[in-house]
Scaffold this motif. Structure first.
Motif, PDB file in Angstrom:
ATOM      1  N   SER A 465      12.944  -2.110  -0.928  1.00 40.48           N
ATOM      2  CA  SER A 465      12.956  -1.248  -1.405  1.00 40.48           C
ATOM      3  C   SER A 465      11.550  -1.328  -2.176  1.00 40.48           C
ATOM      4  O   SER A 465      10.821  -0.192  -2.294  1.00 40.48           O
ATOM      5  CB  SER A 465      13.752  -0.713  -2.292  1.00 40.48           C
ATOM      6  N   LEU A 466      11.368  -2.575  -2.652  1.00 42.19           N
ATOM      7  CA  LEU A 466       9.819  -2.313  -3.068  1.00 42.19           C
ATOM      8  C   LEU A 466       8.446  -2.904  -2.590  1.00 42.19           C
ATOM      9  O   LEU A 466       8.223  -1.848  -3.256  1.00 42.19           O
ATOM     10  CB  LEU A 466       9.842  -3.963  -4.436  1.00 42.19           C
ATOM     11  N   CYS A 467       9.282  -3.279  -1.710  1.00 39.58           N
ATOM     12  CA  CYS A 467       8.388  -3.648  -0.204  1.00 39.58           C
ATOM     13  C   CYS A 467       7.394  -2.252   0.120  1.00 39.58           C
ATOM     14  O   CYS A 467       6.463  -1.847   0.034  1.00 39.58           O
ATOM     15  CB  CYS A 467       8.457  -4.087   0.925  1.00 39.58           C
ATOM     16  N   ASN A 468       8.438  -1.358   0.247  1.00 38.76           N
ATOM     17  CA  ASN A 468       8.362   0.431   0.477  1.00 38.76           C
ATOM     18  C   ASN A 468       7.782   0.921  -0.597  1.00 38.76           C
ATOM     19  O   ASN A 468       6.681   1.921  -0.090  1.00 38.76           O
ATOM     20  CB  ASN A 468      10.086   0.918   1.127  1.00 38.76           C
ATOM     21  N   PHE A 469       7.626   0.565  -1.877  1.00 35.86           N
ATOM     22  CA  PHE A 469       7.439   1.471  -2.991  1.00 35.86           C
ATOM     23  C   PHE A 469       5.808   1.138  -3.099  1.00 35.86           C
ATOM     24  O   PHE A 469       4.701   1.817  -3.465  1.00 35.86           O
ATOM     25  CB  PHE A 469       7.862   1.071  -3.970  1.00 35.86           C
ATOM     26  N   LEU A 470       5.543  -0.496  -3.254  1.00 35.49           N
ATOM     27  CA  LEU A 470       4.092  -1.129  -3.171  1.00 35.49           C
ATOM     28  C   LEU A 470       3.144  -0.249  -1.617  1.00 35.49           C
ATOM     29  O   LEU A 470       1.729  -0.520  -1.224  1.00 35.49           O
ATOM     30  CB  LEU A 470       4.266  -2.167  -2.450  1.00 35.49           C
ATOM     31  N   LYS A 471       4.127   0.367  -0.852  1.00 29.02           N
ATOM     32  CA  LYS A 471       2.976   0.856   0.425  1.00 29.02           C
ATOM     33  C   LYS A 471       2.785   2.374  -0.174  1.00 29.02           C
ATOM     34  O   LYS A 471       2.006   3.090   0.699  1.00 29.02           O
ATOM     35  CB  LYS A 471       4.161   1.179   1.451  1.00 29.02           C
ATOM     36  N   SER A 472       3.448   3.016  -1.165  1.00 34.25           N
ATOM     37  CA  SER A 472       3.455   4.112  -0.950  1.00 34.25           C
ATOM     38  C   SER A 472       2.171   4.890  -2.399  1.00 34.25           C
ATOM     39  O   SER A 472       1.185   4.062  -2.535  1.00 34.25           O
ATOM     40  CB  SER A 472       4.411   4.943  -2.062  1.00 34.25           C
ATOM     41  N   THR A 473       2.140   6.115  -1.791  1.00 34.03           N
ATOM     42  CA  THR A 473       0.984   6.007  -2.686  1.00 34.03           C
ATOM     43  C   THR A 473       1.402   6.401  -3.820  1.00 34.03           C
ATOM     44  O   THR A 473       0.063   6.619  -4.719  1.00 34.03           O
ATOM     45  CB  THR A 473       1.315   8.310  -2.585  1.00 34.03           C
ATOM     46  N   HIS A 474       2.294   6.786  -4.911  1.00 26.63           N
ATOM     47  CA  HIS A 474       2.724   6.768  -6.079  1.00 26.63           C
ATOM     48  C   HIS A 474       2.531   4.978  -6.540  1.00 26.63           C
ATOM     49  O   HIS A 474       1.802   5.132  -7.650  1.00 26.63           O
ATOM     50  CB  HIS A 474       4.696   6.534  -6.361  1.00 26.63           C
ATOM     51  N   TYR A 475       2.037   3.759  -6.196  1.00 31.89           N
ATOM     52  CA  TYR A 475       1.985   2.822  -6.398  1.00 31.89           C
ATOM     53  C   TYR A 475       0.448   2.994  -6.066  1.00 31.89           C
ATOM     54  O   TYR A 475      -0.241   1.697  -7.079  1.00 31.89           O
ATOM     55  CB  TYR A 475       2.426   1.407  -5.725  1.00 31.89           C
ATOM     56  N   ARG A 476       0.257   3.491  -5.144  1.00 30.55           N
ATOM     57  CA  ARG A 476      -1.342   3.596  -4.766  1.00 30.55           C
ATOM     58  C   ARG A 476      -2.265   4.078  -5.972  1.00 30.55           C
ATOM     59  O   ARG A 476      -3.027   3.813  -6.949  1.00 30.55           O
ATOM     60  CB  ARG A 476      -1.879   4.537  -3.342  1.00 30.55           C
ATOM     61  N   ASN A 477      -1.801   5.300  -6.731  1.00 28.48           N
ATOM     62  CA  ASN A 477      -2.094   6.157  -8.092  1.00 28.48           C
ATOM     63  C   ASN A 477      -1.969   5.735  -8.940  1.00 28.48           C
ATOM     64  O   ASN A 477      -3.189   5.725  -9.368  1.00 28.48           O
ATOM     65  CB  ASN A 477      -1.519   6.768  -8.195  1.00 28.48           C
ATOM     66  N   ILE A 478      -0.906   4.482  -8.877  1.00 26.74           N
ATOM     67  CA  ILE A 478      -0.994   3.867 -10.960  1.00 26.74           C
ATOM     68  C   ILE A 478      -2.224   3.278 -10.248  1.00 26.74           C
ATOM     69  O   ILE A 478      -2.268   2.366 -11.858  1.00 26.74           O
ATOM     70  CB  ILE A 478       0.477   3.707 -11.057  1.00 26.74           C
ATOM     71  N   THR A 479      -1.988   2.318  -9.383  1.00 26.06           N
ATOM     72  CA  THR A 479      -3.211   0.710  -9.360  1.00 26.06           C
ATOM     73  C   THR A 479      -4.686   1.578  -9.284  1.00 26.06           C
ATOM     74  O   THR A 479      -5.504  -0.071  -9.157  1.00 26.06           O
ATOM     75  CB  THR A 479      -2.288   0.444  -8.108  1.00 26.06           C
ATOM     76  N   GLN A 480      -5.513   2.001  -8.769  1.00 25.60           N
ATOM     77  CA  GLN A 480      -6.783   2.642  -9.224  1.00 25.60           C
ATOM     78  C   GLN A 480      -7.457   2.355 -10.274  1.00 25.60           C
ATOM     79  O   GLN A 480      -6.953   2.196 -11.119  1.00 25.60           O
ATOM     80  CB  GLN A 480      -7.503   4.456  -8.521  1.00 25.60           C
ATOM     81  N   ASN A 481      -7.936   1.437  -9.974  1.00 30.80           N
ATOM     82  CA  ASN A 481      -8.995   0.334 -10.018  1.00 30.80           C
ATOM     83  C   ASN A 481      -8.126  -0.101 -12.128  1.00 30.80           C
ATOM     84  O   ASN A 481      -9.452  -0.561 -13.082  1.00 30.80           O
ATOM     85  CB  ASN A 481     -10.340   1.904 -10.889  1.00 30.80           C
ATOM     86  N   ASN A 482      -7.193  -0.841 -11.564  1.00 24.90           N
ATOM     87  CA  ASN A 482      -6.149  -1.228 -12.180  1.00 24.90           C
ATOM     88  C   ASN A 482      -6.259  -2.857 -12.684  1.00 24.90           C
ATOM     89  O   ASN A 482      -4.894  -2.752 -11.728  1.00 24.90           O
ATOM     90  CB  ASN A 482      -5.440  -0.555 -12.988  1.00 24.90           C
ATOM     91  N   TYR A 483      -6.866  -3.451 -12.092  1.00 28.44           N
ATOM     92  CA  TYR A 483      -6.261  -4.720 -11.611  1.00 28.44           C
ATOM     93  C   TYR A 483      -5.069  -5.728 -12.625  1.00 28.44           C
ATOM     94  O   TYR A 483      -4.189  -6.322 -12.514  1.00 28.44           O
ATOM     95  CB  TYR A 483      -7.460  -5.351 -11.945  1.00 28.44           C
ATOM     96  N   GLN A 484      -5.049  -4.969 -14.185  1.00 26.16           N
ATOM     97  CA  GLN A 484      -4.340  -5.069 -14.747  1.00 26.16           C
ATOM     98  C   GLN A 484      -2.781  -5.169 -14.153  1.00 26.16           C
ATOM     99  O   GLN A 484      -2.065  -6.130 -14.537  1.00 26.16           O
ATOM    100  CB  GLN A 484      -4.448  -4.809 -16.364  1.00 26.16           C
ATOM    101  N   ILE A 485      -2.440  -4.029 -13.938  1.00 22.14           N
ATOM    102  CA  ILE A 485      -1.115  -3.915 -13.751  1.00 22.14           C
ATOM    103  C   ILE A 485      -0.857  -4.864 -12.632  1.00 22.14           C
ATOM    104  O   ILE A 485       0.121  -4.832 -12.010  1.00 22.14           O
ATOM    105  CB  ILE A 485      -1.035  -2.229 -13.391  1.00 22.14           C
ATOM    106  N   ILE A 486      -2.043  -5.020 -11.208  1.00 20.90           N
ATOM    107  CA  ILE A 486      -1.711  -5.405 -10.451  1.00 20.90           C
ATOM    108  C   ILE A 486      -1.713  -6.869 -10.446  1.00 20.90           C
ATOM    109  O   ILE A 486      -0.498  -8.081 -10.027  1.00 20.90           O
ATOM    110  CB  ILE A 486      -2.779  -5.301  -9.021  1.00 20.90           C
ATOM    111  N   PHE A 487      -1.785  -7.725 -11.946  1.00 18.98           N
ATOM    112  CA  PHE A 487      -1.522  -8.758 -12.248  1.00 18.98           C
ATOM    113  C   PHE A 487      -0.688  -8.678 -12.670  1.00 18.98           C
ATOM    114  O   PHE A 487       0.311 -10.287 -11.952  1.00 18.98           O
ATOM    115  CB  PHE A 487      -3.374  -9.198 -13.124  1.00 18.98           C
TER     116      PHE A 487
END
Length: 576
Positions: A465-487
């Motif tokens: 489920s996590l893998c599917n979430f990481l592919k989703s637009t919801h994940y993309r929206n919160i990580t745009q230019n946000n290296y901190q959340i990705i770390f």
């Protein structure tokens, strides 16, 4: 009007008047005490129950067990005997408690358990002083005499000397002395010490607040003292300065007419239960360092105010109810309509209890330590197991008892998601749930032993489920230019060890162009001068700020290399 001595004499004279009646009664009593009470110490429970059932005006009863050289004494400050009590104790299956819902006994045979191990018992209470004595010369043909129900009056001077010298026997409201003989007294010391090793036996008694055992004189223990004190919704039990705490809650409920109708023709069920309109179940969980602690399977027994020997249900908490037991109170009737009814209510109210406990902030995330589960198909052949499972399934859908990750809301099983990955610790639970299942909510990440929820049928958010979430637009929206959340995501993957092959190909880590890329194509940063030498070759380098953070944590860096396959650039790729 007869005086107490005359009443005793009248009962003696009228019991077994004909030789035939006397012989029948004698045989019945011999079988009763021999067959029912295979554990001689069970009569101690019966005497405790008697003390609990007939309290004094304060409703608080103290019980003292005293071991002398040849006698075993039971003293308590409950209500003294009256004529009805004497008549009941001198009968078979005659009880003063038969129609009193506030008293546990109803069969009228509990006291007879003392005769399983003794042929002489003395009672001094109120205006009455008498004994049941097989050896007394008043019995002319002892083999055909029901001596266990033929009381003999006793003056104080007629008591054995060691009882006379123990003055509390004559000053206690209710006093019983059981002759066991010098040869067996050590056996009784051992039995009492073992029996009162477990302070839980006092927990569900209605009125007994204190139990003292005097005269053990063993190498480890001279005396035992057990005290119970109510502190709000908790009980404090102290045994020889060792303290345990218990969270206790009662649930009362109506007994439907249809259940009473079904009990009507069952001869095993006493009239007391056939007439009852309300009943009660009590649950108890131990608190250790103010944390809810499950009961070990080997210690999980059912209680009918005192412990039974019933262990097959293995609840992670203690259950007390008016179970219909065998005559010796050691077992319950498993397929009896009354017990089936009680077990269906145990299923329902155990989850109501979970809900009540989950509303308390200090225990909110600990309920899984005491959460029951359905019985296996192998066990669920008995009607009591079947009734529990059916009602439990229904209660799971109706009762909100699972703490939510989002506020103080409690969830039913159908409303819940278990975040097995715990990614909602770093990404908004609301964001993840909308992507995964907008009809449900995440259970609290702080729940202890939360994997137990899988057995209840709670929907699971797992690595897939996590893998599917990481592919989703919801994940993309919160990580745009946000290296901190990705770390933080990378760090969390390492902490929870959540890597898999699919993860390697998912574009969820920012590269230096602020675009999401899959970890397997990424390289750690190199210098600008080295990049200029690459000329026409194209390589994906990880975002420089993420690179810096990773290099600060040696363990995390090694994990990323080994599990996410992000590589250090060595120039060979460019030459190739």
């Amino acid at each position: 009007m007869q005086n107490p001595k005359q009443e005793i004499q009248k009962i003696f004279n009228e019991t077994g008047q004909s030789e035939r009646d006397a012989e029948n009664l004698a045989n019945a009593l011999t079988r009763l005490t021999g067959d029912l009470y295979t554990e001689t110490e069970r009569f101690i429970f019966e005497l405790l129950q008697n003390a609990d059932d007939i309290p004094n005006e304060s409703r608080k009863v103290d019980v003292v067990f005293v071991i002398l050289k040849e006698h075993f004494l039971i003293l308590h400050n409950g209500k003294p005997f009256n004529s009805n009590n004497v008549d009941a104790i001198s009968s078979i299956s005659k009880s003063t408690k038969a129609n009193n819902s506030e008293q546990t006994g109803y069969k009228g045979i509990g006291f007879k358990s003392v005769f399983a191990d003794s042929e002489c018992v003395y009672i001094n209470s109120g205006d009455f002083s008498f004994k049941f004595d097989k050896r007394d010369k008043k019995h002319t043909n002892i083999e055909k005499t029901p001596w266990q129900i033929k009381p003999i009056w006793m003056d104080k001077k007629e008591y054995p000397l060691e009882i006379q010298q123990y003055q509390q026997f004559f000053t206690s409201p209710v006093a019983t002395a059981i002759y066991v003989g010098q040869s067996k007294i050590q056996e009784y010391k051992t039995k009492l010490e073992r029996l009162f090793q477990d302070p839980r036996l006092i927990l569900f008694l209605r009125h007994v607040q204190k139990i003292d055992v005097i005269g053990l004189n063993n190498t480890k223990t001279a005396n035992i003292s057990i005290n119970k004190e109510k502190q709000g919704e908790k009980y404090k039990i102290c045994r020889n300065n060792q303290i345990t705490y218990w969270l206790v809650q009662d649930f009362e409920f109506n007994v439907p007419q249809q259940i009473r109708d079904k009990m009507e023709g069952d001869k095993k069920i006493p009239d007391k239960l056939k007439l009852v309109q309300r009943s009660k179940i009590t649950f108890a969980a131990q608190l250790i360092d103010n944390k809810l602690t499950g009961v070990n399977e080997e210690d999980s027994v059912l209680f009918t105010y005192l412990p039974t020997n019933v262990k097959e249900y293995k609840f992670p908490f203690l259950v007390n109810a008016d179970f219909l037991t065998t005559a010796n109170r050691q077992e319950i009737h498993h397929d009896n309509i009354w017990n089936i009814f009680l077990f269906s209510n145990i299923a329902y109210y155990s989850l109501k209890w979970m809900s009540e406990v989950a509303h308390k902030a200090e225990y909110r995330n600990q309920i899984t330590n005491i959460l029951p589960s359905k019985f296996s198909a192998f066990l669920a052949k008995s009607e009591t197991f079947i009734a529990f499972n059916q009602e439990f399934d229904l209660a799971l859908q109706l009762i909100p008892f699972l703490p939510s990750e989002q506020g103080n809301k409690l969830l039913t099983v159908n409303e819940s998601i278990l975040d097995e990955t715990e990614i909602t610790r770093i990404i908004s639970a609301e964001t993840v749930r909308i992507s995964f299942d907008s009809q449900r909510y995440f259970t609290s990440n702080s729940l202890i032993n939360k994997n137990k929820l899988k057995d209840l049928g709670v929907k699971t958010f797992d690595v897939k489920s996590l893998c599917n979430f990481l592919k989703s637009t919801h994940y993309r929206n919160i990580t745009q230019n946000n290296y901190q959340i990705i770390f933080q995501v990378i760090s969390h993957l390492k902490i929870k060890n959540l890597s898999n092959k699919e993860l390697l190909s998912i574009e969820f880590i920012l590269d230096e162009e602020n675009k999401l890329a899959s970890p397997q194509i990424l390289y750690f940063q190199i210098s600008e001068s080295e990049k200029q030498l690459l000329n026409f070759a194209f390589f994906n380098f990880i975002h420089p700020d993420i690179d810096k953070q990773l290099r600060k944590d040696e363990d995390l860096l090694k994990w990323v290399i080994n599990n996410l396959k992000i590589k250090f650039f060595d120039g060979c790729e460019a030459r190739a």
